[in-house]
Motif scaffolding. Sequence first.
Motif, PDB file in Angstrom:
ATOM      1  N   LEU A 262       1.930  12.045   7.117  1.00  0.00           N
ATOM      2  CA  LEU A 262       3.141  11.623   6.421  1.00  0.00           C
ATOM      3  C   LEU A 262       4.284  12.476   6.951  1.00  0.00           C
ATOM      4  CD1 LEU A 262       1.896  11.346   2.720  1.00  0.00           C
ATOM      5  CD2 LEU A 262       2.084   9.530   4.437  1.00  0.00           C
ATOM      6  N   VAL A 263       5.368  11.841   7.344  1.00  0.00           N
ATOM      7  CA  VAL A 263       6.565  12.552   7.780  1.00  0.00           C
ATOM      8  C   VAL A 263       7.636  12.284   6.734  1.00  0.00           C
ATOM      9  CG1 VAL A 263       8.355  12.749   9.546  1.00  0.00           C
ATOM     10  CG2 VAL A 263       5.964  12.419  10.226  1.00  0.00           C
ATOM     11  N   ASN A 264       8.001  13.330   6.028  1.00  0.00           N
ATOM     12  CA  ASN A 264       8.936  13.216   4.908  1.00  0.00           C
ATOM     13  C   ASN A 264       8.520  12.096   3.955  1.00  0.00           C
ATOM     14  OD1 ASN A 264      10.369  15.374   5.908  1.00  0.00           O
ATOM     15  ND2 ASN A 264      11.871  14.112   6.950  1.00  0.00           N
ATOM     16  N   GLY A 265       7.214  12.002   3.706  1.00  0.00           N
ATOM     17  CA  GLY A 265       6.669  11.059   2.732  1.00  0.00           C
ATOM     18  C   GLY A 265       6.353   9.679   3.263  1.00  0.00           C
ATOM     19  N   GLU A 266       6.675   9.395   4.537  1.00  0.00           N
ATOM     20  CA  GLU A 266       6.419   8.075   5.120  1.00  0.00           C
ATOM     21  C   GLU A 266       5.240   8.154   6.099  1.00  0.00           C
ATOM     22  OE1 GLU A 266       8.011   5.233   4.291  1.00  0.00           O
ATOM     23  OE2 GLU A 266       9.082   6.418   2.789  1.00  0.00           O
ATOM     24  N   ALA A 267       4.409   7.118   6.094  1.00  0.00           N
ATOM     25  CA  ALA A 267       3.256   7.078   7.006  1.00  0.00           C
ATOM     26  C   ALA A 267       3.730   7.098   8.452  1.00  0.00           C
ATOM     27  CB  ALA A 267       2.426   5.830   6.736  1.00  0.00           C
ATOM     28  N   TRP A 268       3.055   7.889   9.275  1.00  0.00           N
ATOM     29  CA  TRP A 268       3.396   8.041  10.693  1.00  0.00           C
ATOM     30  C   TRP A 268       2.099   7.989  11.493  1.00  0.00           C
ATOM     31  CZ3 TRP A 268       2.948  10.304  15.363  1.00  0.00           C
ATOM     32  CH2 TRP A 268       4.051  10.397  16.202  1.00  0.00           C
ATOM     33  N   THR A 269       2.002   7.035  12.398  1.00  0.00           N
ATOM     34  CA  THR A 269       0.872   6.933  13.324  1.00  0.00           C
ATOM     35  C   THR A 269       1.436   6.653  14.712  1.00  0.00           C
ATOM     36  OG1 THR A 269       0.625   4.579  12.821  1.00  0.00           O
ATOM     37  CG2 THR A 269      -0.782   6.113  11.589  1.00  0.00           C
ATOM     38  N   PRO A 270       0.689   6.964  15.754  1.00  0.00           N
ATOM     39  CA  PRO A 270       1.170   6.665  17.102  1.00  0.00           C
ATOM     40  C   PRO A 270       1.363   5.164  17.276  1.00  0.00           C
ATOM     41  CG  PRO A 270      -0.783   8.080  17.167  1.00  0.00           C
ATOM     42  CD  PRO A 270      -0.616   7.616  15.762  1.00  0.00           C
ATOM     43  N   GLN A 271       2.389   4.791  18.024  1.00  0.00           N
ATOM     44  CA  GLN A 271       2.576   3.379  18.340  1.00  0.00           C
ATOM     45  C   GLN A 271       3.488   3.246  19.537  1.00  0.00           C
ATOM     46  OE1 GLN A 271       4.300   2.097  14.548  1.00  0.00           O
ATOM     47  NE2 GLN A 271       6.186   1.597  15.578  1.00  0.00           N
ATOM     48  N   GLY A 272       3.348   2.123  20.219  1.00  0.00           N
ATOM     49  CA  GLY A 272       4.173   1.837  21.387  1.00  0.00           C
ATOM     50  C   GLY A 272       3.571   2.437  22.648  1.00  0.00           C
TER      51      GLY A 272
ATOM     52  N   VAL B 205       5.802  17.513   7.419  1.00  0.00           N
ATOM     53  CA  VAL B 205       4.650  16.763   7.893  1.00  0.00           C
ATOM     54  C   VAL B 205       3.469  17.173   7.024  1.00  0.00           C
ATOM     55  CG1 VAL B 205       3.123  16.335   9.848  1.00  0.00           C
ATOM     56  CG2 VAL B 205       5.586  16.607  10.222  1.00  0.00           C
ATOM     57  N   THR B 206       2.913  16.209   6.288  1.00  0.00           N
ATOM     58  CA  THR B 206       1.831  16.500   5.353  1.00  0.00           C
ATOM     59  C   THR B 206       0.675  15.540   5.576  1.00  0.00           C
ATOM     60  OG1 THR B 206       2.826  15.060   3.686  1.00  0.00           O
ATOM     61  CG2 THR B 206       3.401  17.397   3.581  1.00  0.00           C
ATOM     62  N   GLN B 207      -0.476  15.898   5.043  1.00  0.00           N
ATOM     63  CA  GLN B 207      -1.690  15.090   5.103  1.00  0.00           C
ATOM     64  C   GLN B 207      -2.040  14.658   6.535  1.00  0.00           C
ATOM     65  OE1 GLN B 207      -2.272  12.141   2.037  1.00  0.00           O
ATOM     66  NE2 GLN B 207      -0.665  13.058   0.795  1.00  0.00           N
ATOM     67  N   GLY B 208      -1.743  15.520   7.495  1.00  0.00           N
ATOM     68  CA  GLY B 208      -2.052  15.220   8.893  1.00  0.00           C
ATOM     69  C   GLY B 208      -3.546  15.274   9.139  1.00  0.00           C
ATOM     70  N   ARG B 209      -4.001  14.342   9.977  1.00  0.00           N
ATOM     71  CA  ARG B 209      -5.414  14.322  10.354  1.00  0.00           C
ATOM     72  C   ARG B 209      -5.549  13.767  11.758  1.00  0.00           C
ATOM     73  NH1 ARG B 209      -5.862  10.286   6.138  1.00  0.00           N
ATOM     74  NH2 ARG B 209      -4.901  11.928   4.940  1.00  0.00           N
ATOM     75  N   PHE B 210      -6.553  14.276  12.475  1.00  0.00           N
ATOM     76  CA  PHE B 210      -6.859  13.765  13.800  1.00  0.00           C
ATOM     77  C   PHE B 210      -8.358  13.826  14.022  1.00  0.00           C
ATOM     78  CE2 PHE B 210      -6.500  18.274  14.327  1.00  0.00           C
ATOM     79  CZ  PHE B 210      -7.435  18.594  15.282  1.00  0.00           C
ATOM     80  N   ASP B 211      -8.838  12.938  14.844  1.00  0.00           N
ATOM     81  CA  ASP B 211     -10.265  12.875  15.177  1.00  0.00           C
ATOM     82  C   ASP B 211     -10.332  12.261  16.558  1.00  0.00           C
ATOM     83  OD1 ASP B 211     -13.032  12.826  15.113  1.00  0.00           O
ATOM     84  OD2 ASP B 211     -13.160  11.080  13.798  1.00  0.00           O
ATOM     85  N   LYS B 212     -10.752  13.036  17.555  1.00  0.00           N
ATOM     86  CA  LYS B 212     -10.641  12.569  18.932  1.00  0.00           C
ATOM     87  C   LYS B 212     -11.907  12.861  19.714  1.00  0.00           C
ATOM     88  CE  LYS B 212      -7.836  11.126  22.284  1.00  0.00           C
ATOM     89  NZ  LYS B 212      -7.525   9.736  22.448  1.00  0.00           N
ATOM     90  N   LYS B 213     -12.267  11.913  20.522  1.00  0.00           N
ATOM     91  CA  LYS B 213     -13.328  12.083  21.504  1.00  0.00           C
ATOM     92  C   LYS B 213     -12.685  12.698  22.733  1.00  0.00           C
ATOM     93  CE  LYS B 213     -17.617  10.579  22.594  1.00  0.00           C
ATOM     94  NZ  LYS B 213     -18.740  11.334  22.141  1.00  0.00           N
ATOM     95  N   LEU B 214     -13.167  13.846  23.149  1.00  0.00           N
ATOM     96  CA  LEU B 214     -12.583  14.543  24.319  1.00  0.00           C
ATOM     97  C   LEU B 214     -13.029  13.883  25.613  1.00  0.00           C
ATOM     98  CD1 LEU B 214     -13.081  18.201  23.105  1.00  0.00           C
ATOM     99  CD2 LEU B 214     -10.965  16.911  23.176  1.00  0.00           C
TER     100      LEU B 214
ATOM    101  N   PRO C  41       0.834  -1.211   0.000  1.00  0.00           N
ATOM    102  CA  PRO C  41       0.000   0.000   0.000  1.00  0.00           C
ATOM    103  C   PRO C  41       0.865   1.256   0.000  1.00  0.00           C
ATOM    104  CG  PRO C  41      -0.092  -1.109   2.139  1.00  0.00           C
ATOM    105  CD  PRO C  41       0.724  -1.971   1.227  1.00  0.00           C
ATOM    106  N   SER C  42       0.359   2.298  -0.606  1.00  0.00           N
ATOM    107  CA  SER C  42       1.074   3.568  -0.628  1.00  0.00           C
ATOM    108  C   SER C  42       1.121   4.137   0.793  1.00  0.00           C
ATOM    109  CB  SER C  42       0.353   4.547  -1.548  1.00  0.00           C
ATOM    110  OG  SER C  42      -0.894   4.904  -0.975  1.00  0.00           O
ATOM    111  N   PRO C  43       2.048   5.057   1.057  1.00  0.00           N
ATOM    112  CA  PRO C  43       2.075   5.675   2.394  1.00  0.00           C
ATOM    113  C   PRO C  43       0.728   6.302   2.765  1.00  0.00           C
ATOM    114  CG  PRO C  43       4.079   6.206   1.218  1.00  0.00           C
ATOM    115  CD  PRO C  43       3.171   5.511   0.239  1.00  0.00           C
ATOM    116  N   GLU C  44       0.068   6.945   1.793  1.00  0.00           N
ATOM    117  CA  GLU C  44      -1.233   7.570   2.070  1.00  0.00           C
ATOM    118  C   GLU C  44      -2.272   6.537   2.476  1.00  0.00           C
ATOM    119  OE1 GLU C  44       0.492   7.984  -0.758  1.00  0.00           O
ATOM    120  OE2 GLU C  44       1.034  10.095  -0.806  1.00  0.00           O
TER     121      GLU C  44
END
Length: 179
Positions: free
Chosen positions: A44-54, A170-179, A24-27
């Motif tokens: 995307l961080v410098n073109g690579e997918a970035w999500t929270p982990q650990g 950092v591009t194509q950033g998105r967040f959706d959170k329940k407060l 799959p593409s980074p997007e």
Amino acid sequence: MRKLFLYAALLLLSQCSKCKDNDPSPEARLPPVTQTGANTFGCLVNGEAWTPQGNDGTANYTVSYDLFPSGGIINISTYRIYGQGANDFQTISVWAKGIQGVGTFYFANSSSAAAGFLNRKTNCYWSSTDSAVTYRRGNLTITRLDLQAGIVSGTFDFTLYKPGCDSIRVTQGRFDKKL
């Protein structure tokens, strides 16, 4: 024997390209852009997918919103641990103040919005408020702020450069959170 080696190498190379085509593409590795309180974050961080982990004993993704008479303050903070070493750690933080609803907040030379990225492996920290950062562009867009439902969603992007560190995009950033 030489031909057999060449055929084996050719077969191996052709198989690798097929695997790469199916990756799959980074997007495509990012969570979808939503406004439902899905508790998602990605970019995307410098073109690579970035999500929270650990997990380092604290939540790897938090969003807080505090309401003030002059407008609220939002703070989005996340990290990822991507290896076994103590330095295999990165963080992204974004905040803005004066938020009274949906809208866009800019990071360039601003005292009302900021973005930051820490990469422990390279020992580089970029912050849009740091005077050592010589290039700063980007924004945070709040697309939903529903205090009744307790949902905040939005998008963001930023580029920062600091001498001694590579640029961070950092591009194509998105967040959706329940407060």
